[in-house]
Design a protein around this motif. Structure first.
Motif, PDB file in Angstrom:
ATOM      1  N   ARG A 118       0.803  -1.218   0.000  1.00  0.00           N
ATOM      2  CA  ARG A 118       0.000   0.000   0.000  1.00  0.00           C
ATOM      3  C   ARG A 118       0.843   1.279   0.000  1.00  0.00           C
ATOM      4  O   ARG A 118       0.300   2.372   0.078  1.00  0.00           O
ATOM      5  CB  ARG A 118      -0.974   0.002   1.173  1.00  0.00           C
ATOM      6  CG  ARG A 118      -0.362   0.282   2.532  1.00  0.00           C
ATOM      7  CD  ARG A 118      -1.411   0.255   3.626  1.00  0.00           C
ATOM      8  NE  ARG A 118      -0.834   0.646   4.912  1.00  0.00           N
ATOM      9  CZ  ARG A 118      -1.481   0.542   6.056  1.00  0.00           C
ATOM     10  NH1 ARG A 118      -2.709   0.053   6.098  1.00  0.00           N
ATOM     11  NH2 ARG A 118      -0.908   0.912   7.183  1.00  0.00           N
ATOM     12  N   TRP A 132      -1.675  -0.754  -3.924  1.00  0.00           N
ATOM     13  CA  TRP A 132      -3.094  -0.459  -3.781  1.00  0.00           C
ATOM     14  C   TRP A 132      -3.255   0.724  -2.847  1.00  0.00           C
ATOM     15  O   TRP A 132      -2.375   1.025  -2.058  1.00  0.00           O
ATOM     16  CB  TRP A 132      -3.880  -1.696  -3.347  1.00  0.00           C
ATOM     17  CG  TRP A 132      -4.271  -1.798  -1.920  1.00  0.00           C
ATOM     18  CD1 TRP A 132      -5.467  -1.439  -1.368  1.00  0.00           C
ATOM     19  CD2 TRP A 132      -3.488  -2.337  -0.843  1.00  0.00           C
ATOM     20  NE1 TRP A 132      -5.477  -1.710  -0.017  1.00  0.00           N
ATOM     21  CE2 TRP A 132      -4.277  -2.271   0.328  1.00  0.00           C
ATOM     22  CE3 TRP A 132      -2.203  -2.877  -0.747  1.00  0.00           C
ATOM     23  CZ2 TRP A 132      -3.817  -2.712   1.566  1.00  0.00           C
ATOM     24  CZ3 TRP A 132      -1.731  -3.318   0.479  1.00  0.00           C
ATOM     25  CH2 TRP A 132      -2.540  -3.226   1.608  1.00  0.00           C
ATOM     26  N   SER A 133      -4.375   1.397  -2.938  1.00  0.00           N
ATOM     27  CA  SER A 133      -4.508   2.728  -2.351  1.00  0.00           C
ATOM     28  C   SER A 133      -4.890   2.718  -0.884  1.00  0.00           C
ATOM     29  O   SER A 133      -5.135   3.776  -0.309  1.00  0.00           O
ATOM     30  CB  SER A 133      -5.529   3.542  -3.150  1.00  0.00           C
ATOM     31  OG  SER A 133      -6.757   2.848  -3.244  1.00  0.00           O
ATOM     32  N   VAL A 136      -9.775   2.722   1.837  1.00  0.00           N
ATOM     33  CA  VAL A 136     -10.586   3.844   1.366  1.00  0.00           C
ATOM     34  C   VAL A 136     -12.059   3.622   1.691  1.00  0.00           C
ATOM     35  O   VAL A 136     -12.519   2.496   1.888  1.00  0.00           O
ATOM     36  CB  VAL A 136     -10.392   4.058  -0.150  1.00  0.00           C
ATOM     37  CG1 VAL A 136      -8.932   4.355  -0.453  1.00  0.00           C
ATOM     38  CG2 VAL A 136     -10.854   2.841  -0.948  1.00  0.00           C
ATOM     39  N   TYR A 143     -14.960   6.912  -4.309  1.00  0.00           N
ATOM     40  CA  TYR A 143     -14.761   6.287  -5.628  1.00  0.00           C
ATOM     41  C   TYR A 143     -14.170   7.279  -6.623  1.00  0.00           C
ATOM     42  O   TYR A 143     -13.190   6.983  -7.327  1.00  0.00           O
ATOM     43  CB  TYR A 143     -16.108   5.733  -6.092  1.00  0.00           C
ATOM     44  CG  TYR A 143     -16.247   5.459  -7.563  1.00  0.00           C
ATOM     45  CD1 TYR A 143     -15.337   4.678  -8.256  1.00  0.00           C
ATOM     46  CD2 TYR A 143     -17.344   5.984  -8.268  1.00  0.00           C
ATOM     47  CE1 TYR A 143     -15.503   4.418  -9.616  1.00  0.00           C
ATOM     48  CE2 TYR A 143     -17.509   5.733  -9.613  1.00  0.00           C
ATOM     49  CZ  TYR A 143     -16.587   4.955 -10.280  1.00  0.00           C
ATOM     50  OH  TYR A 143     -16.755   4.703 -11.627  1.00  0.00           O
ATOM     51  N   GLN A 146     -10.610   7.891  -6.072  1.00  0.00           N
ATOM     52  CA  GLN A 146      -9.755   6.774  -6.472  1.00  0.00           C
ATOM     53  C   GLN A 146      -9.360   6.859  -7.945  1.00  0.00           C
ATOM     54  O   GLN A 146      -8.233   6.514  -8.332  1.00  0.00           O
ATOM     55  CB  GLN A 146     -10.452   5.449  -6.186  1.00  0.00           C
ATOM     56  CG  GLN A 146     -10.541   5.104  -4.712  1.00  0.00           C
ATOM     57  CD  GLN A 146      -9.183   5.154  -4.042  1.00  0.00           C
ATOM     58  OE1 GLN A 146      -8.325   4.319  -4.289  1.00  0.00           O
ATOM     59  NE2 GLN A 146      -8.980   6.166  -3.202  1.00  0.00           N
ATOM     60  N   GLY A 150      -5.481   6.985  -9.007  1.00  0.00           N
ATOM     61  CA  GLY A 150      -4.853   6.016  -9.898  1.00  0.00           C
ATOM     62  C   GLY A 150      -4.146   6.666 -11.059  1.00  0.00           C
ATOM     63  O   GLY A 150      -3.024   6.283 -11.439  1.00  0.00           O
ATOM     64  N   TRP A 161      -1.239  -0.489 -10.347  1.00  0.00           N
ATOM     65  CA  TRP A 161      -1.984   0.169  -9.273  1.00  0.00           C
ATOM     66  C   TRP A 161      -3.377  -0.423  -9.222  1.00  0.00           C
ATOM     67  O   TRP A 161      -3.936  -0.889 -10.222  1.00  0.00           O
ATOM     68  CB  TRP A 161      -2.061   1.669  -9.556  1.00  0.00           C
ATOM     69  CG  TRP A 161      -2.792   2.465  -8.520  1.00  0.00           C
ATOM     70  CD1 TRP A 161      -2.258   3.066  -7.415  1.00  0.00           C
ATOM     71  CD2 TRP A 161      -4.193   2.756  -8.476  1.00  0.00           C
ATOM     72  NE1 TRP A 161      -3.235   3.706  -6.690  1.00  0.00           N
ATOM     73  CE2 TRP A 161      -4.434   3.531  -7.321  1.00  0.00           C
ATOM     74  CE3 TRP A 161      -5.271   2.433  -9.299  1.00  0.00           C
ATOM     75  CZ2 TRP A 161      -5.702   3.988  -6.965  1.00  0.00           C
ATOM     76  CZ3 TRP A 161      -6.532   2.884  -8.948  1.00  0.00           C
ATOM     77  CH2 TRP A 161      -6.743   3.654  -7.790  1.00  0.00           C
ATOM     78  N   THR A 162      -3.991  -0.386  -8.034  1.00  0.00           N
ATOM     79  CA  THR A 162      -5.354  -0.880  -7.877  1.00  0.00           C
ATOM     80  C   THR A 162      -5.978  -0.279  -6.623  1.00  0.00           C
ATOM     81  O   THR A 162      -5.271   0.282  -5.776  1.00  0.00           O
ATOM     82  CB  THR A 162      -5.370  -2.422  -7.792  1.00  0.00           C
ATOM     83  OG1 THR A 162      -6.709  -2.897  -7.706  1.00  0.00           O
ATOM     84  CG2 THR A 162      -4.588  -2.927  -6.596  1.00  0.00           C
ATOM     85  N   SER A 163      -7.287  -0.390  -6.525  1.00  0.00           N
ATOM     86  CA  SER A 163      -7.994   0.053  -5.316  1.00  0.00           C
ATOM     87  C   SER A 163      -8.883  -1.087  -4.827  1.00  0.00           C
ATOM     88  O   SER A 163      -9.077  -2.088  -5.514  1.00  0.00           O
ATOM     89  CB  SER A 163      -8.851   1.285  -5.620  1.00  0.00           C
ATOM     90  OG  SER A 163      -9.978   0.935  -6.400  1.00  0.00           O
ATOM     91  N   ASP A 164      -9.410  -0.932  -3.628  1.00  0.00           N
ATOM     92  CA  ASP A 164     -10.409  -1.873  -3.113  1.00  0.00           C
ATOM     93  C   ASP A 164     -11.739  -1.573  -3.789  1.00  0.00           C
ATOM     94  O   ASP A 164     -12.427  -0.616  -3.413  1.00  0.00           O
ATOM     95  CB  ASP A 164     -10.565  -1.726  -1.599  1.00  0.00           C
ATOM     96  CG  ASP A 164      -9.337  -2.184  -0.833  1.00  0.00           C
ATOM     97  OD1 ASP A 164      -8.477  -2.837  -1.431  1.00  0.00           O
ATOM     98  OD2 ASP A 164      -9.253  -1.875   0.375  1.00  0.00           O
ATOM     99  N   ASN A 195      -8.609  -1.156 -14.730  1.00  0.00           N
ATOM    100  CA  ASN A 195      -7.433  -0.848 -13.930  1.00  0.00           C
ATOM    101  C   ASN A 195      -6.323  -1.830 -14.317  1.00  0.00           C
ATOM    102  O   ASN A 195      -6.608  -2.938 -14.784  1.00  0.00           O
ATOM    103  CB  ASN A 195      -7.728  -1.007 -12.438  1.00  0.00           C
ATOM    104  CG  ASN A 195      -8.455   0.188 -11.845  1.00  0.00           C
ATOM    105  OD1 ASN A 195      -8.437   0.381 -10.632  1.00  0.00           O
ATOM    106  ND2 ASN A 195      -9.105   0.984 -12.666  1.00  0.00           N
TER     107      ASN A 195
END
Length: 443
Positions: A118, A132-133, A136, A143, A146, A150, A161-164, A195
């Motif tokens: 992270r 990953w961010s 969040v 959203y 994000q 990214g 890169w990615t987010s939940d 992504n």
């Protein structure tokens, strides 16, 4: 189940644990802190030895390395192995990834290093790192933030890169019945499809699509199938990243910097060389304002309609569809709908041709799990479309690797409003039996 195992680990053991006491005895912590001194090469080696002996030899495939950043000035006033903690603390995540990458590479080249973490520092991409961010919020504002995060992250040269998806912090048990949250989750999932890394995660949640009802599950399945059909395109773009220093998730300024209008459309971006992604960022939308950059024309991916660039349109955006456009001149290889990337899916590929400009793509393939590509064990098949001659040239295959496909079918599809749209297979104008030798096709 054709799954790979990624385990969540933290990088700093409790000093009172058996393992922590061993590290204390060997002076592996930064003095006065609970943080291991990864700036010390001996610490990095010993940490990898711990992972190898307890996890890697038992089949762990990837590392989810949480909490790798000394928070709240934790290294203030300290002295690390290489110098003041105040000065070096932001490089801490870089050294943690370095420890695992170099340790695993020394152990074996049969399994690629994959680290989900992270926090990052410049240059960390060379250590098999996906960022990953973090934790969040599962809100519309979260959203939207994000998407910008990214784009800002990947333009720095850190490509993965990615987010939940759906947010880490969620509404709790009500998330499974709350239609408002279902809409947010669906839109986030659609964007996540484009992504670099595609993943869902949520705090104290069961995040399987079927938990949210049939409508959500169907909408997710549609995007999941699209992601997997695009694996040949995505993997080729990943090679472009590795080989040419490109990046997959591209803010519009990277490709259309002379178009002054793009700065007014901050949520839009390119996914690789061909796709313009315009995620829906507001609840209740059935259409979405999209700017199509000038200097080229665009195809609506879902309808095949060719639209002139340099204008703003209102694209259809039903709940099961993200506005998605393909640049004229694009060549997009698409595979079958598959359940995992280990399936033999590339023996037949659909090659979509978006006429209107010259175009090219290098279809990259290798064994998928090891580092033999570093020794030249991979293949590249170049596709070039000439608009003036209306000709597609498939070049001689360059290179090979164990298990490569010596013979395969390329179904050539010319996209228009009646063919080659959306997720469905297009009607081919030519079905080519390719054996590795150059072919020219008049379209």
């Amino acid at each position: 189940m054709n799954a790979h195992f990624c385990i969540s680990i933290w990088s700093n053991p409790d000093k009172n644990s058996d393992l922590g006491k061993e590290y204390v005895e060997r002076n592996r912590f930064i003095p006065g802190t609970k943080w291991l001194d990864y700036f010390n090469p001996k610490t990095r080696q010993e940490y990898w030895n711990t992972l190898e002996e307890n996890l890697f030899v038992h089949g762990v495939d990837a590392w989810w390395m949480d909490a790798v950043e000394p928070e709240n000035d934790a290294l203030k006033g300290t002295q690390t192995h290489i110098g003041p903690g105040n000065f070096y603390r932001l490089t801490y995540p870089l050294m943690v990834s370095k420890a695992v990458y170099e340790g695993q590479r020394e152990t074996t080249s049969d399994k690629r290093v994959c680290i989900l973490t992270r926090s990052a520092f410049s240059g960390q991409q060379k250590y098999g790192m996906i960022n990953w961010s973090g934790d969040v919020g599962g809100t519309w504002d979260g959203y939207r933030r994000q998407i910008l995060a990214g784009l800002n992250f990947t333009i720095t040269g850190l490509p993965y890169w990615t987010s939940d998806i759906g947010g880490f912090f969620r509404p709790g048990a009500s998330q499974y019945t709350d239609e408002g949250y279902h809409e947010l989750l669906t839109r986030w999932f659609q964007w996540g499809t484009f992504n670099p890394i595609f993943r869902v995660h949520g705090y104290q949640s069961e995040t399987e699509p079927w938990k949210y009802g049939q409508t959500v599950e169907n909408n997710m399945r549609k995007m999941l199938h699209l992601r997997y059909r695009l694996i040949p395109y995505i993997y080729s773009e990943a090679w472009n990243t590795t080989n040419n220093g490109s990046t997959i998730m591209r803010p519009l300024v990277m490709d259309f910097r002379k178009d002054a209008e793009i700065v007014n459309h901050q949520y839009q971006y390119m996914f690789g060389n061909s796709f313009l992604v315009a995620p829906v960022t507001q609840p209740g939308a059935s259409e979405s304002e999209v700017y199509l950059p000038e200097t080229t024309n665009w195809y609506d991916f879902w309808t095949g309609q060719l639209i002139e660039g340099g204008q703003t349109i209102f694209a259809d955006a039903p709940l099961n569809q993200i506005p998605l456009f393909v640049k004229a001149g694009s060549i997009v290889p698409m595979g079958k709908i598959i359940q995992h990337t280990g399936e033999a899916s590339a023996d037949t590929l659909e090659i979509r041709i978006y006429k209107g400009a010259d175009g090219s793509i290098n279809l990259y393939e290798d064994e998928g799990e090891n580092y033999n590509y570093e020794k030249g064990e991979f293949s590249v098949i170049s596709f070039e479309y000439n608009e003036q001659d209306q000709t597609l040239t498939i070049a001689d295959r360059k290179g090979q690797y164990p298990g490569y496909l010596k013979e395969r079918i390329f179904n050539i599809v010319v996209v228009n409003e009646n063919c080659g749209t959306g997720l469905a297979k297009g009607q081919s104008v030519n079905s080519v039996n390719y054996v590795g030798e150059k072919i020219e096709i008049r379209l």
